[in-house]
Scaffold this active site. Structure first.
Site, PDB file in Angstrom:
ATOM      1  N   TYR A  49      -0.478  -1.236  10.728  1.00 46.96           N
ATOM      2  CA  TYR A  49      -0.768  -1.592   9.345  1.00 46.96           C
ATOM      3  C   TYR A  49       0.309  -1.058   8.411  1.00 46.96           C
ATOM      4  CZ  TYR A  49      -3.171  -1.326   4.800  1.00 46.96           C
ATOM      5  OH  TYR A  49      -3.499  -1.420   3.469  1.00 46.96           O
ATOM      6  N   SER A 104       0.849  -1.190   0.000  1.00 39.18           N
ATOM      7  CA  SER A 104       0.000   0.000   0.000  1.00 39.18           C
ATOM      8  C   SER A 104       0.881   1.236   0.000  1.00 39.18           C
ATOM      9  CB  SER A 104      -0.891   0.007   1.251  1.00 39.18           C
ATOM     10  OG  SER A 104      -1.506   1.265   1.438  1.00 39.18           O
TER      11      SER A 104
END
Length: 266
Positions: free
Chosen positions: A157, A144
């Site tokens: 995350y 990401s």
């Protein structure tokens, strides 16, 4: 030798997509199948696994990729029913908001297992079989943009996604002598049901993305098909940002009223 349209075809290859029941994973599974691959979807949600497999014409195997035994069993079943796996897309993952000062050890461990641990586990199992058989392969890891920028409220995350980027480089180096390529895709805002549930789309979203819109699942899938195919035969260890230019922009955005480039709040 000149490139050919056939170089993008995946006919005769077996692909695994983890977390392929919905969102980006489902789009990638459909894209790989459209270009000829026999696809297995490893998805822990039984309903979405069955739905995606039926709509795509894939083999659906209910699998929690955080569990070693389930990964081994899914790989064996895939090989038995479709043949040896030569394409692996490590897409499974998830997140929840938790400020740095409030993140528990259990929360940190859960996000590590959901977003990074299984990347090693699945890559290792597939790569071992490829090496033993002496055949090449392609691994595509989903990371990401949060792996390369601050992510307030999502520290665990983001750390896991940064780990995927570095793991991709190291795995690419170690597996290169065996003809196994390892690359990563780093989306930003992509139109999926998951991001919609997070409330990630504000009225000014078009102003923070240089191309002026959110991405689509099919655009991520197109990049995955490319990396899986012979068109990308000399690409390994790379992270491709499929994000409409937000990584390149580095925090610059267009002012919602004037349209002028701006860095930070006006």
């Amino acid at each position: 030798m000149a490139i050919s349209p056939s170089d993008i075809q995946l006919t005769g290859r077996v692909a695994v997509v983890t977390g392929g029941g919905a969102g980006i994973g489902r789009g990638i599974a459909a894209g790989l199948a459209a270009f000829g691959a026999s696809v297995a979807i490893w998805e822990r949600d039984a309903d979405s696994c069955a739905s995606a497999a039926e709509s795509i014409g894939a083999l659906g195997i209910v699998t929690d990729v955080r569990d070693t035994g389930q990964v081994d069993a899914a790989l064996q079943r895939t090989a038995d029913e479709l043949g040896p796996v030569s394409i692996l897309v490590n897409n499974a993952g998830g997140t929840f908001s938790s400020s740095l000062l409030e993140t528990s050890e259990n929360g940190w461990d859960a996000l590590y297992k959901a977003n990074l641990r299984h990347v090693l586990l699945c890559t290792q199992r597939v790569a071992r079989q490829l090496v033993a058989a002496g055949v090449p392969g392609s691994v595509v890891n989903l990371t990401s943009i949060e792996g390369v920028r601050a992510a307030p409220g999502y520290a665990a995350y983001a750390a896991a996604k940064a780990g995927v980027i570095n793991y991709t480089k190291t795995a690419a180096f170690e597996l290169a002598p065996h003809g196994i390529r390892v690359n990563a895709l780093a989306p930003d805002i992509t139109l999926t049901e998951g991001l919609a549930n997070l409330g990630a789309f504000g009225p000014d979203i078009a102003n923070v993305i240089p191309l002026g819109r959110a991405g689509t699942v099919d655009e991520i899938a197109a990049a995955a098909v490319f990396l899986a195919s012979d068109m990308a035969s000399y690409i390994t260890g790379e992270t491709i940002h499929v994000d409409g230019g937000t990584h390149a922009a580095g925090g610059w955005y267009r002012h919602p009223r004037t349209g002028r480039p701006q860095l930070g709040p006006g």
